[in-house]
Motif scaffolding. Sequence first.
Motif, PDB file in Angstrom:
ATOM      1  N   GLN A 458      -0.334 -24.784 -26.710  1.00 42.93           N
ATOM      2  CA  GLN A 458      -0.018 -24.001 -25.514  1.00 42.93           C
ATOM      3  C   GLN A 458       1.328 -24.465 -24.987  1.00 42.93           C
ATOM      4  O   GLN A 458       1.580 -25.673 -24.924  1.00 42.93           O
ATOM      5  CB  GLN A 458      -1.069 -24.255 -24.427  1.00 42.93           C
ATOM      6  N   TYR A 481       4.987 -16.687 -29.853  1.00 40.16           N
ATOM      7  CA  TYR A 481       3.981 -17.090 -28.865  1.00 40.16           C
ATOM      8  C   TYR A 481       3.182 -15.876 -28.388  1.00 40.16           C
ATOM      9  O   TYR A 481       1.958 -15.874 -28.347  1.00 40.16           O
ATOM     10  CB  TYR A 481       4.649 -17.789 -27.677  1.00 40.16           C
ATOM     11  N   GLU A 485      -0.844 -15.251 -28.948  1.00 39.90           N
ATOM     12  CA  GLU A 485      -1.741 -15.244 -27.791  1.00 39.90           C
ATOM     13  C   GLU A 485      -2.478 -13.906 -27.635  1.00 39.90           C
ATOM     14  O   GLU A 485      -3.654 -13.889 -27.317  1.00 39.90           O
ATOM     15  CB  GLU A 485      -0.968 -15.574 -26.503  1.00 39.90           C
ATOM     16  N   LYS A 488      -5.168 -13.990 -30.147  1.00 42.60           N
ATOM     17  CA  LYS A 488      -6.272 -14.871 -29.747  1.00 42.60           C
ATOM     18  C   LYS A 488      -7.163 -14.160 -28.717  1.00 42.60           C
ATOM     19  O   LYS A 488      -8.388 -14.189 -28.798  1.00 42.60           O
ATOM     20  CB  LYS A 488      -5.722 -16.173 -29.133  1.00 42.60           C
ATOM     21  N   THR A 489      -6.521 -13.520 -27.748  1.00 47.18           N
ATOM     22  CA  THR A 489      -7.285 -12.848 -26.681  1.00 47.18           C
ATOM     23  C   THR A 489      -8.150 -11.723 -27.253  1.00 47.18           C
ATOM     24  O   THR A 489      -9.330 -11.592 -26.901  1.00 47.18           O
ATOM     25  CB  THR A 489      -6.316 -12.259 -25.620  1.00 47.18           C
ATOM     26  N   VAL A 570       0.558 -13.648 -21.075  1.00 48.47           N
ATOM     27  CA  VAL A 570       0.218 -14.803 -21.921  1.00 48.47           C
ATOM     28  C   VAL A 570       0.781 -16.095 -21.335  1.00 48.47           C
ATOM     29  O   VAL A 570       0.579 -17.175 -21.880  1.00 48.47           O
ATOM     30  CB  VAL A 570       0.696 -14.627 -23.384  1.00 48.47           C
ATOM     31  N   TYR A 572       3.899 -17.136 -21.030  1.00 52.84           N
ATOM     32  CA  TYR A 572       5.033 -17.799 -21.683  1.00 52.84           C
ATOM     33  C   TYR A 572       6.315 -17.644 -20.860  1.00 52.84           C
ATOM     34  O   TYR A 572       7.134 -18.541 -20.809  1.00 52.84           O
ATOM     35  CB  TYR A 572       5.242 -17.224 -23.089  1.00 52.84           C
TER      36      TYR A 572
END
Length: 657
Positions: A458, A481, A485, A488-489, A570, A572
């Motif tokens: 992260q 990134y 992310e 992943k979500t 996310v 970032y």
Amino acid sequence: LEKERGQVNFNVEELTNIYDGGAEETKLRRKVADVIQNDPEVRCKDIGMMTREERYIDGVRRCVYLYKVLLPREGWTPVSKEVKDYFKYRNIGKERSFGVHAGVFIPCLLSFGSDEQIAKWLPLAMQFQIIGTYAQTEMGHGTFLRGLQTTATYDKKNKEFVINCPEISAMKWWPGDLGKSANHALLMAQLVIDGKKYGMHPFMVQIRDLTTHMPLPGITVGDIGNKVGFETTDNGFLHLNQVRIPRENLLCKNAEVKPNGTYLTKASDKMVYGSMVRLRAIILESEAVSALGKACTIAVRYSLVRCQGELEPGKPEVSVMEYMTQQKKLLPYVAMTYVTHFACLKLSNQYNAFTREMDNNDISGLPELHALSAGMKAVVSEQCSDGIEILRKSCGGHGYSNASGIPIIWSSAVACCTYEGENTVMLLQCARYLVKCINQVQTTRMVGSVAYLNNMTQSTCHVDSVSGFKQLDVLVACFQYRAREVLKTAALKLSHLTKHGMASYNAWNQSSVELVNVVKAHITQFIVTTFASGITELECTKPVKNVLQQLCALYALSCINASTGDFLKVGYLSPRQCDLAHEAELELLSCIRPNAVGLVDAFDFSDDLLQSCLGAYDGNVYERLFAWAKKSPLNKTEVTIYQQYIQIRLIGRRKAF
Ligand SMILES: Cc1cc2nc3c(=O)[nH]c(=O)nc-3n(C[C@H](O)[C@H](O)[C@H](O)COP(=O)(O)OP(=O)(O)OC[C@H]3O[C@@H](n4cnc5c(N)ncnc54)[C@H](O)[C@@H]3O)c2cc1C
């Protein structure tokens, strides 16, 4: 435009060479282009004024001339480099028929046919002794192959297949070159033996008599009518009523039916996916990216010539390119043409590397390659066709006229979102692979286009300046990134839904909107990463490297700024960093603007190919527009229509005023 060309600060020819893959490639491409442009029989004509019928007939005529006169005259064959690599969009244009014969029928024969079958049909196809179509889609089904209804039932007694369309929705619909030209079809049908279904298989079916060209018994065939574009192609319909073909016409590289009806599978049909990857890379480059490059050339040149309004009150009118909003409409698409061109090249190179591995019976790289090509096909074709439409609107009223050339370019490019795999379906295929990867990343090391998933730490972006957001490593990190992310979500949502009892098919459907976004993020990441690393390795002069870096950053920033929500969500980028990224994009527009004409000149599209009154090299827009309008068929006579309808039927006997 000459004045504009004077301020370009890099060597245009050098960039053209890089775009082509080397100076030798440019030389050969231009040699082929010269041959075509100097031959009045094949050079492009005023297509914007032609009817669909005229364009189809002219496409056939040009194609026949090409293969029967021009190729033998030049000593070229359909497989020589001049034809294979350079009869593409940047040379000859789309104004020729038999694209499906050459681009799909022959490659599919090579993919599905046994050595004997290839030896029988390939020479005939190469010599146009037979003309083929690829008939898969039916009126009722395109995407869902298992839903296709045309059957091929094996008749053991006569050692024949009986091909049948059981209902109207089963008739083949859309195949290119089918309507009026083809006499053979490489046809996909459900194989049935002794009442048992074996799934879709490819068959060679003769559909028209080789001498009279009349449909054979049991066959109804024709053209499906006017479409959005693709006027030179006779997309057709084909209904087969109990048509008999020999057992040997099942293309049997992967599966065979013995005379007694025994069904045998041979090779892995996964190999077929390999040829799809190649086809997609070619289609993307020739149908979508080149089309975007053409539209950019037209819109940029026109925007430099077109003067409208005062920037500073009381001062002379300025070219519309001086408006920041116009630069924002045009320059990110110039950048997109460059970055997607090189991403397509990378896909082709990856396919070539895969074929070498395949020679050693290693097909382990296929799932990644297949997913990448499906995702690229969908994302690039959509970005390009959306971009062309924005470029068309950027030309104001004249952009709406066929004189601009852009409507015809767009109408072909947008079809690419549908054929060779409907885009949403392609995105979801790629998503399946990505979800598998993210679920395995803890235990398996990811390689190739998904290697960035290995880094699961992260973090947040630390850049706090506008110039920081022009650094390519910073931008690559942003995209990697974000892509990781959002994946992943979406994967978490999927597993959450299934853990709470939802059937997996339903969970997939409920997550599919997010999954589509996941693939867009993944592919944009791939495009930016590929281009950024390509520039690092590139040997070229500093000014060219600078301009390529600027283009990469501009493309990346325009994508970030179009989906800041994702980057914020996310975690970032912060809102302030989004502002910095926005400012960085605006600064880049101003940096790139003086080079705009050089960047589109470097694509090296001839005026013949552009077919545009707005985008010709010399910028003589208004003379060309008037000359073009005078050729309108409605201008052939002054008063005929008036006399025939308006005067007699509408006005009648005119009373004195
Ligand atoms: C110019 C052109 C040339 C063509 N040339 C040929 C050719 O030479 N030979 C040939 O056989 N065919 C050809 N086709 C047909 C083409 O391949 C199909 O139209 C294409 O595969 C899409 O299938 P479909 O028309 O059944 O769309 P559908 O699948 O009916 O799509 C309709 C909508 O449903 C959605 N949808 C469908 N399935 C799913 C799913 N599982 N999940 C989520 N959404 C879904 C799609 O995203 C789309 O929004 C051509 C088409 C065009 C436009």
